[in-house]
Design a protein around this motif. Structure first.
Motif, PDB file in Angstrom:
ATOM      1  N   THR A 113       0.163   1.776   2.678  1.00 15.03           N
ATOM      2  CA  THR A 113       1.524   1.840   2.894  1.00 15.03           C
ATOM      3  C   THR A 113       2.361   3.058   2.875  1.00 15.03           C
ATOM      4  OG1 THR A 113       2.733   1.519   0.533  1.00 15.03           O
ATOM      5  CG2 THR A 113       1.755  -0.276   1.640  1.00 15.03           C
ATOM      6  N   GLN A 114       3.153   3.347   3.561  1.00 17.82           N
ATOM      7  CA  GLN A 114       4.104   4.450   3.353  1.00 17.82           C
ATOM      8  C   GLN A 114       5.556   4.285   3.643  1.00 17.82           C
ATOM      9  OE1 GLN A 114       1.962   6.822   6.440  1.00 17.82           O
ATOM     10  NE2 GLN A 114       3.687   6.856   7.532  1.00 17.82           N
ATOM     11  N   ALA A 115       6.435   4.980   3.045  1.00 16.03           N
ATOM     12  CA  ALA A 115       7.682   4.873   3.107  1.00 16.03           C
ATOM     13  C   ALA A 115       8.197   5.395   4.528  1.00 16.03           C
ATOM     14  CB  ALA A 115       8.553   5.616   1.957  1.00 16.03           C
ATOM     15  N   GLN A 116       9.123   5.131   5.377  1.00 15.94           N
ATOM     16  CA  GLN A 116       9.260   5.334   6.610  1.00 15.94           C
ATOM     17  C   GLN A 116      10.755   5.071   6.764  1.00 15.94           C
ATOM     18  OE1 GLN A 116       7.869   4.062  10.315  1.00 15.94           O
ATOM     19  NE2 GLN A 116       6.408   5.640  10.056  1.00 15.94           N
ATOM     20  N   ASN A 117      11.612   5.969   6.691  1.00 15.61           N
ATOM     21  CA  ASN A 117      13.214   5.818   6.995  1.00 15.61           C
ATOM     22  C   ASN A 117      13.653   4.645   5.844  1.00 15.61           C
ATOM     23  OD1 ASN A 117      13.205   7.744   9.047  1.00 15.61           O
ATOM     24  ND2 ASN A 117      12.563   5.756  10.474  1.00 15.61           N
ATOM     25  N   ASN A 137      12.378   2.302   4.942  1.00 14.11           N
ATOM     26  CA  ASN A 137      11.515   1.065   5.056  1.00 14.11           C
ATOM     27  C   ASN A 137      10.053   1.397   4.411  1.00 14.11           C
ATOM     28  OD1 ASN A 137      13.389  -0.593   6.021  1.00 14.11           O
ATOM     29  ND2 ASN A 137      13.263   0.319   8.109  1.00 14.11           N
ATOM     30  N   LEU A 138       9.466   0.190   4.127  1.00 17.85           N
ATOM     31  CA  LEU A 138       7.988   0.358   3.916  1.00 17.85           C
ATOM     32  C   LEU A 138       7.229  -0.065   5.062  1.00 17.85           C
ATOM     33  CD1 LEU A 138       6.388   1.215   1.288  1.00 17.85           C
ATOM     34  CD2 LEU A 138       6.103  -1.471   0.893  1.00 17.85           C
ATOM     35  N   VAL A 139       6.237   0.541   5.408  1.00 19.24           N
ATOM     36  CA  VAL A 139       5.461   0.042   6.423  1.00 19.24           C
ATOM     37  C   VAL A 139       4.021   0.252   6.159  1.00 19.24           C
ATOM     38  CG1 VAL A 139       7.293   0.711   8.239  1.00 19.24           C
ATOM     39  CG2 VAL A 139       5.357   2.444   7.515  1.00 19.24           C
ATOM     40  N   SER A 140       3.251  -0.495   7.057  1.00 19.53           N
ATOM     41  CA  SER A 140       1.741  -0.459   6.738  1.00 19.53           C
ATOM     42  C   SER A 140       1.117   0.569   7.308  1.00 19.53           C
ATOM     43  CB  SER A 140       1.013  -1.803   7.224  1.00 19.53           C
ATOM     44  OG  SER A 140       1.201  -1.814   8.697  1.00 19.53           O
ATOM     45  N   SER A 141       0.169   1.227   6.626  1.00 23.16           N
ATOM     46  CA  SER A 141      -0.451   2.596   7.118  1.00 23.16           C
ATOM     47  C   SER A 141      -2.021   2.582   6.816  1.00 23.16           C
ATOM     48  CB  SER A 141       0.098   3.506   6.359  1.00 23.16           C
ATOM     49  OG  SER A 141      -0.233   3.733   4.725  1.00 23.16           O
ATOM     50  N   GLY A 142      -2.704   1.254   6.780  1.00 22.16           N
ATOM     51  CA  GLY A 142      -4.179   1.302   6.684  1.00 22.16           C
ATOM     52  C   GLY A 142      -4.601  -0.305   6.925  1.00 22.16           C
ATOM     53  N   GLY A 143      -5.909  -0.411   6.979  1.00 21.95           N
ATOM     54  CA  GLY A 143      -6.378  -1.639   7.166  1.00 21.95           C
ATOM     55  C   GLY A 143      -6.229  -2.604   5.826  1.00 21.95           C
ATOM     56  N   ARG A 144      -6.379  -2.206   4.667  1.00 18.10           N
ATOM     57  CA  ARG A 144      -6.085  -2.909   3.210  1.00 18.10           C
ATOM     58  C   ARG A 144      -4.671  -2.310   3.197  1.00 18.10           C
ATOM     59  NH1 ARG A 144     -10.735  -2.799  -0.899  1.00 18.10           N
ATOM     60  NH2 ARG A 144     -10.852  -0.680  -0.343  1.00 18.10           N
ATOM     61  N   VAL A 145      -3.506  -3.187   3.240  1.00 22.74           N
ATOM     62  CA  VAL A 145      -2.383  -2.924   2.912  1.00 22.74           C
ATOM     63  C   VAL A 145      -1.718  -2.996   1.423  1.00 22.74           C
ATOM     64  CG1 VAL A 145       0.180  -3.405   3.739  1.00 22.74           C
ATOM     65  CG2 VAL A 145      -1.915  -3.487   5.412  1.00 22.74           C
ATOM     66  N   LEU A 146      -2.054  -4.233   0.842  1.00 23.47           N
ATOM     67  CA  LEU A 146      -1.432  -4.507  -0.483  1.00 23.47           C
ATOM     68  C   LEU A 146      -2.596  -5.255  -1.182  1.00 23.47           C
ATOM     69  CD1 LEU A 146       1.835  -6.021   0.593  1.00 23.47           C
ATOM     70  CD2 LEU A 146       1.622  -3.605  -0.363  1.00 23.47           C
ATOM     71  N   SER A 147      -2.680  -4.916  -2.412  1.00 26.33           N
ATOM     72  CA  SER A 147      -3.544  -5.590  -3.384  1.00 26.33           C
ATOM     73  C   SER A 147      -2.718  -6.483  -4.282  1.00 26.33           C
ATOM     74  CB  SER A 147      -4.295  -4.805  -4.226  1.00 26.33           C
ATOM     75  OG  SER A 147      -5.433  -4.068  -3.531  1.00 26.33           O
ATOM     76  N   VAL A 148      -2.517  -7.859  -4.324  1.00 28.88           N
ATOM     77  CA  VAL A 148      -1.708  -8.402  -5.310  1.00 28.88           C
ATOM     78  C   VAL A 148      -2.286  -9.075  -6.269  1.00 28.88           C
ATOM     79  CG1 VAL A 148       0.168 -10.352  -5.108  1.00 28.88           C
ATOM     80  CG2 VAL A 148      -0.317  -9.007  -2.908  1.00 28.88           C
ATOM     81  N   THR A 149      -2.115  -8.797  -7.606  1.00 36.77           N
ATOM     82  CA  THR A 149      -2.870  -9.251  -8.775  1.00 36.77           C
ATOM     83  C   THR A 149      -1.881 -10.172  -9.560  1.00 36.77           C
ATOM     84  OG1 THR A 149      -3.828  -7.074  -8.622  1.00 36.77           O
ATOM     85  CG2 THR A 149      -3.892  -8.511 -10.739  1.00 36.77           C
ATOM     86  N   GLY A 150      -2.365 -11.237  -9.983  1.00 32.20           N
ATOM     87  CA  GLY A 150      -1.815 -12.294 -10.762  1.00 32.20           C
ATOM     88  C   GLY A 150      -2.445 -12.270 -12.213  1.00 32.20           C
ATOM     89  N   THR A 151      -2.113 -12.645 -12.931  1.00 32.77           N
ATOM     90  CA  THR A 151      -2.576 -12.789 -14.419  1.00 32.77           C
ATOM     91  C   THR A 151      -2.169 -14.351 -15.078  1.00 32.77           C
ATOM     92  OG1 THR A 151      -0.970 -11.522 -15.590  1.00 32.77           O
ATOM     93  CG2 THR A 151      -2.975 -10.253 -15.138  1.00 32.77           C
ATOM     94  N   GLY A 152      -3.066 -14.764 -15.798  1.00 26.23           N
ATOM     95  CA  GLY A 152      -2.598 -15.854 -16.563  1.00 26.23           C
ATOM     96  C   GLY A 152      -3.579 -16.218 -17.649  1.00 26.23           C
TER      97      GLY A 152
END
Ligand code: AMP
Ligand code: GLY
Length: 422
Positions: A368-372, A374-389
């Protein structure tokens, strides 16, 4: 203490996030970082390329950086540690000689054989006809690997001779550049894959919780391999006895062989393992850095301050630091751009991150990168969302609950992360 993290992916965001939780860390710079590292409290991106070692050294000296943590393999393979260390800069990450464990699969194989470590049988070829003849003789399934660094895409598990021919022809025609001018042809192993990431200061070794990565793009582990579409930790069926075997039969012998070769290795030894149907661990590959997304799943469970562990590695004091874990489980779901690992587009606005964070999950940014504003995608893998429990089900529910709040155009993610443990 001020720390500089080199890299720009989910792994580096997770490292910076965890380092900033330590009371002794005042600031973390990321070079070049991403939209997530820029937004961390006391985090700051620095526009330096990860392979511009002269500029990195100048920055580290000027800012009195106490520790440089190298995320990706490329700067390590290009010798960042060898350039920075003589200038008095503490670097977490092996020397160029040590990084060969990842940058040359043939070198790693020779090292493993010398260390007596169980690994798939293989032969190296630099000639297409000889390689084809060997495949013909061995039969399929068989595994074809570019020798050098190919961003996780240089491996083909060929179930048919045709697939093997295509993989060999592509490698020798330069699909992976010089990385594919030598090819390893390897015995096909079956079983369950496990990633064990161990810290070492060159003398002592401490293994992290075992993690499992989902490499293929498609659900049910189908389709082409990616850098990793999700991960979870720890793996319930990997017992303390199996972890002890992995230390004794694999990691410690490899460390001893590195020592015998006078290689000063202070960083991560990442063993990609196959646990065979008989229950025996065999090495598929070694990496010289933290796994991505494995580390995004592992770090939320780490109790010992990360800076203490990494600094102790650079100072050869790892034996003095206790490694402690929080109870529970974690699961990481990678949100990718549609089309990845093939062609994909970038620049899509990402929304819903606040609602995602309110679930308690942690959203690590991978591309990701910040652009004006806003946050925009900048790669193939965009986010890694981690949950715990407290249980896997809780960890997965938290991760997928957060994912459901996030939107960007053409987003793709696997809906079956952790299916093997449920
Ligand atoms: P690597 O880049 O070496 O991790 O390989 C990518 C993936 O290919 C691994 O995660 C495995 O799923 C598969 N693979 C690599 N080597 C073998 C092997 N010898 N036998 C079976 N599968 C393999
Ligand atoms: N997730 C696999 C790797 O980092 O190589």
């Amino acid at each position: 203490m001020k720390i500089l993290v080199i890299g720009s992916g989910g792994r580096e965001h997770a490292l910076a996030w965890k380092l900033l939780q330590s009371p002794s860390v005042s600031q973390v710079f990321c070079a070049p970082g991403n939209g997530g590292t820029a937004a961390l409290v006391n985090g700051q991106n620095v526009p330096l390329a990860e392979t511009d070692f002269a500029a990195i050294a100048r920055f580290a000296l000027e800012k009195e950086i106490a520790l440089v943590v190298v995320g990706p393999e490329m700067p390590l393979a290009m010798g960042i540690t060898d350039v920075l260390t003589p200038q008095g800069i503490a670097v977490f990450g092996p020397s160029q000689a040590g990084a060969q464990i990842e940058s040359s699969k043939t070198w790693a194989k020779t090292l493993m054989i010398a260390a007596g470590v169980p690994t798939a049988q293989s032969q190296t070829f630099s000639n297409l006809d000889q390689a084809k003849a060997y495949v013909q003789e061995q039969g399929v399934p068989i595994v074809i690997k570019a020798d050098g660094l190919a961003a996780g895409k240089g491996v083909t598990v060929a179930m048919t001779l045709e697939a093997a021919w295509i993989a060999l022809e592509e490698a020798f025609q330069g699909k992976f550049g010089l990385a594919g001018s030598q090819v390893l042809i390897e015995e096909y192993l079956t079983g369950q894959e496990v990633s064990v990431l161990a810290l070492t200061d060159g003398r002592t070794l401490r293994s992290f919780l075992p993690a499992q990565d989902h490499k293929p793009i498609g659900e049910g582990d189908t389709g082409p391999n990616t850098g990793g579409m999700g991960a979870y930790a720890p793996i319930p069926w990997v017992t303390p006895a199996l972890m002890e075997r992995i230390d004794q039969e694999i990691l410690i012998p490899v460390l001893q062989e590195l020592q015998a070769r006078q290689i000063d290795y202070r960083g991560v030894l990442y063993a990609g393992l196959m646990i065979t149907p008989e229950g025996n661990p065999k090495v598929i590959e070694f990496n010289c850095r933290f796994g991505d997304p494995e580390i995004e799943a592992i770090l939320p469970l780490l109790d010992t301050p990360l800076d203490q562990l990494l600094l102790a590695c650079t100072q050869q004091r790892l034996a003095e630091v206790k490694l402690a874990w929080k109870p529970g489980f974690s699961a990481c779901v990678v949100m990718a751009a549609g089309g990845y690992p093939g062609h994909y587009t970038k620049g899509h606005a990402i929304i819903g991150l606040e609602a995602a964070a309110a679930t308690g999950a942690v959203v690590f940014h991978a591309g990701t990168q910040a652009q004006n504003q806003n946050l925009v995608s900048s790669g193939g893998r965009v986010l890694s969302v981690t949950g715990t429990g407290a249980t896997f089900v809780e960890a997965l529910e938290q991760a997928y609950g957060a994912v459901s709040h996030i939107q960007f155009s053409d987003c793709y993610y696997r809906r079956d992360i952790g299916y093997r443990v449920q």
